[in-house]
Design a protein around this motif. Structure first.
Motif, PDB file in Angstrom:
ATOM      1  N   UNK A   1       0.816  -1.218   0.000  1.00 22.70           N
ATOM      2  CA  UNK A   1       0.000   0.000   0.000  1.00 22.70           C
ATOM      3  C   UNK A   1       0.849   1.267   0.000  1.00 22.70           C
ATOM      4  N   UNK A   2       2.159   1.134   0.194  1.00 18.82           N
ATOM      5  CA  UNK A   2       3.007   2.325   0.225  1.00 18.82           C
ATOM      6  C   UNK A   2       3.011   3.006  -1.137  1.00 18.82           C
ATOM      7  N   UNK A   3       2.869   4.323  -1.113  1.00 17.67           N
ATOM      8  CA  UNK A   3       2.984   5.143  -2.308  1.00 17.67           C
ATOM      9  C   UNK A   3       4.083   6.172  -2.068  1.00 17.67           C
ATOM     10  N   UNK A   4       4.205   7.116  -2.988  1.00 21.68           N
ATOM     11  CA  UNK A   4       5.312   8.073  -2.909  1.00 21.68           C
ATOM     12  C   UNK A   4       5.361   8.804  -1.571  1.00 21.68           C
ATOM     13  N   UNK A   5       4.212   9.183  -1.048  1.00 21.44           N
ATOM     14  CA  UNK A   5       4.176   9.959   0.183  1.00 21.44           C
ATOM     15  C   UNK A   5       4.713   9.180   1.370  1.00 21.44           C
ATOM     16  N   UNK A   6       4.622   7.851   1.351  1.00 26.53           N
ATOM     17  CA  UNK A   6       5.131   7.054   2.463  1.00 26.53           C
ATOM     18  C   UNK A   6       6.649   7.084   2.537  1.00 26.53           C
ATOM     19  N   UNK A   7       7.290   7.388   1.433  1.00 28.99           N
ATOM     20  CA  UNK A   7       8.755   7.430   1.420  1.00 28.99           C
ATOM     21  C   UNK A   7       9.303   8.811   1.778  1.00 28.99           C
ATOM     22  N   UNK A   8       8.454   9.808   1.852  1.00 29.30           N
ATOM     23  CA  UNK A   8       8.942  11.162   2.133  1.00 29.30           C
ATOM     24  C   UNK A   8       9.676  11.234   3.471  1.00 29.30           C
TER      25      UNK A   8
END
Length: 535
Positions: free
Chosen positions: A387-394
């Motif tokens: 479920x991780x998207x770009x915002x989870x890696x910020x």
């Protein structure tokens, strides 16, 4: 300037330069121009040239989909565009400092920048794929000449008070350069043309040439150095590194040691490189001065550099590959992750340099703090889900803003402190070659280990499903469900593989961290001339 005796100084002892170092020899003082606005412009030009080379290095990898579509070629043919460039690029870094000193830093750099621009203009206009290959090899040679020149200029011309700030500029090539390359390539491929990914270097190259021509002093040619030219080093070192790079980058595609071609590349490259190192040890004017390894901080710096480059590549590639494979992100959609790191580095790098330029700060613990943050980033990333998207890696990438400058600048300080300008070219050749080769090795590690772990996780997931008898219905609806289930299995295998890669990166960071209290000795800022009084 700081001096360091790695053979007699114990780790626990604070190492400071002897008072005599405060008064350099008149000849040395005269040879080093005073810092001025004009010289500063020359240094900025050198920095632009190095960044140009780093961005140009990433073009074919980031824009590969568009290039393959424009040229109507497959994955295998397209992969050689990147491999040939890297082989030429890394091999050239071994010899570039020698030729830079011989033909003068100014002339050599201007020629390399001009060659990069001209070949960059020609690449998209190549009439066939073979010509494109040749142009990328030539551009790899030209680009490989540029980063080593920057560290030589910084060591030669910068006064001790601002030397660390100059090294911070060099650190941009390892941190800011790779991060800013993705947004630039994504911008051109999405909104203009893939050809602009090659042509983008022209305006930056022109600015670089103008600044270098105006700002850098012109030295005299030293063509007499060819009387002691290291021919054996040239004919063994260049092919050795090129073979190793080709073997590493093509290993995953050709199934590693199951391929005779990869075996020849790897084992032949290792054999030639051993011959190269033996020759360099005894040659009077070598490309690599291996005796520098007697310096404990130099040896530690190169060892930690390997770990640092592995980590920098890993924390950039793993999330980008994950988002591309799970959520089909294109480079433009992953660009914010790169920009999140790149832009703040313009502030944190000089701030870190100011911190290390303080006498009371021990660079070893600055490095240890940075490595700890990198390890934390990787350990937290190992808990990712589908479920991780770009915002989870910020929030993970934001740690890199602080961690990367702390590690890279502390390494540069340890490697260059106590190094006289005359040994700068040797250090530059070894440092830059190792940095570039480690980047290739990191890519090979991520590709090879990623493929192996993905196959393992896919097999384990399928076995688990089979053992639980979840697939029994052979109806049409069930067949459709099987397709969806296969997609889900692949997705989970990618997630588990990415988590494994993060764990491997964390182990590399921890291994480098364990070296900090053991190998390096205490050093002080370049401007410092006497050790602190005991308290």
């Amino acid at each position: 300037m700081t001096t360091l005796n790695p053979l007699t100084t114990r780790t626990a002892e604070p190492v400071g330069p002897p008072p005599a170092a405060a008064s350099p020899a008149p000849a040395q003082a005269a040879a080093q121009p005073a810092m001025s606005l004009r010289l500063g412009m020359g240094l900025v030009g050198m920095l632009l040239a190095s960044l140009l080379a780093i961005v140009n290095e990433q073009v074919t990898a980031l824009a590969m989909t568009d290039i393959r579509g424009a040229l109507s070629i497959g994955h295998d043919d397209g992969s050689w565009l990147t491999v040939l460039f890297e082989a030429a690029n890394v091999s050239t870094m071994i010899f570039a400092p020698w030729f830079g000193i011989t033909f003068t830093l100014k002339r050599f750099t201007l020629a390399a920048v001009a060659a990069s621009m001209v070949i960059g203009l020609l690449c998209p206009l190549a009439p066939n794929l073979s010509t494109f290959y040749v142009l990328r090899v030539l551009q790899g040679i030209a680009s490989g000449c540029l980063p080593p020149m920057l560290i030589i200029v910084a060591l030669r011309y910068l006064p001790p008070k601002i030397k660390l700030y100059g090294l911070a500029g060099y650190a941009l090539t390892a941190t800011f350069g790779p991060s800013v390359g993705t947004p630039l390539v994504a911008l051109w491929t999405e909104y203009v043309s893939w050809k602009m990914t090659f042509w983008q270097i022209v305006p930056f190259g022109l600015l670089s040439c103008a600044a270098i021509q105006y700002g850098l002093p012109q030295d005299a040619l030293k063509l007499d150095r060819f009387r002691s030219f290291d021919w054996m080093g040239l004919i063994t070192g260049g092919p050795a590194v090129a073979m190793l790079v080709i073997g590493l980058l093509q290993g995953d595609r050709l199934d590693w040691l199951n391929s005779p071609f990869i075996c020849v590349m790897l084992f032949g490259g290792v054999l030639l490189f051993v011959v190269f190192l033996v020759n360099e040890w005894f040659h009077p004017l070598p490309f690599f001065k291996l005796q520098l390894m007697y310096r404990r901080n130099f040896t530690h710096g190169l060892s930690t550099l390997v770990a640092a480059v592995m980590l920098l590549v890993g924390v950039a590639v793993i999330p980008a590959q994950f988002l591309a494979r799970i959520h089909t992100y294109r480079p433009l959609q992953t660009a914010p992750l790169s920009l999140l790191v790149a832009i703040p580095l313009l502030v944190t790098l000089p701030l870190t340099a100011a911190l290390l330029n303080t006498r009371r700060i021990d660079s070893r613990w600055v490095m240890a703090s940075g490595l700890s943050l990198l390890a934390t980033t990787c350990l937290l990333g190992s808990y990712m889900t589908s479920e991780w998207v770009r915002e989870n890696f910020y929030w993970l990438q934001s740690l890199q803003i602080v961690a990367q400058p702390m590690v890279i600048l502390a390494i540069l300080m340890g490697v260059t402190t106590g190094l006289p300008p005359t040994e700068g070219p040797f250090a530059s050749a070894m440092f830059n070659s190792l940095k570039a080769f480690t980047g290739v090795a990191a890519t090979a590690l991520i590709d090879g280990l990623g493929t192996a772990r993905e196959h393992f996780h896919s097999s384990m997931l399928v076995d688990h499903l089979g053992n639980n008898a979840l697939i029994t219905n052979q109806s049409i609806d069930a067949i459709q469900g099987i397709g969806q289930l296969a997609h889900r299995v692949h997705e989970q295998a990618v997630v588990l593989t990415s988590a494994d890669l993060y764990r491997v990166m964390a182990m590399i960071a921890i291994a480098a961290l364990l070296l900090v209290p053991v190998l390096p000795v205490r050093i002080y800022p370049p401007w410092s001339t006497t050790p602190p009084s005991p308290r």
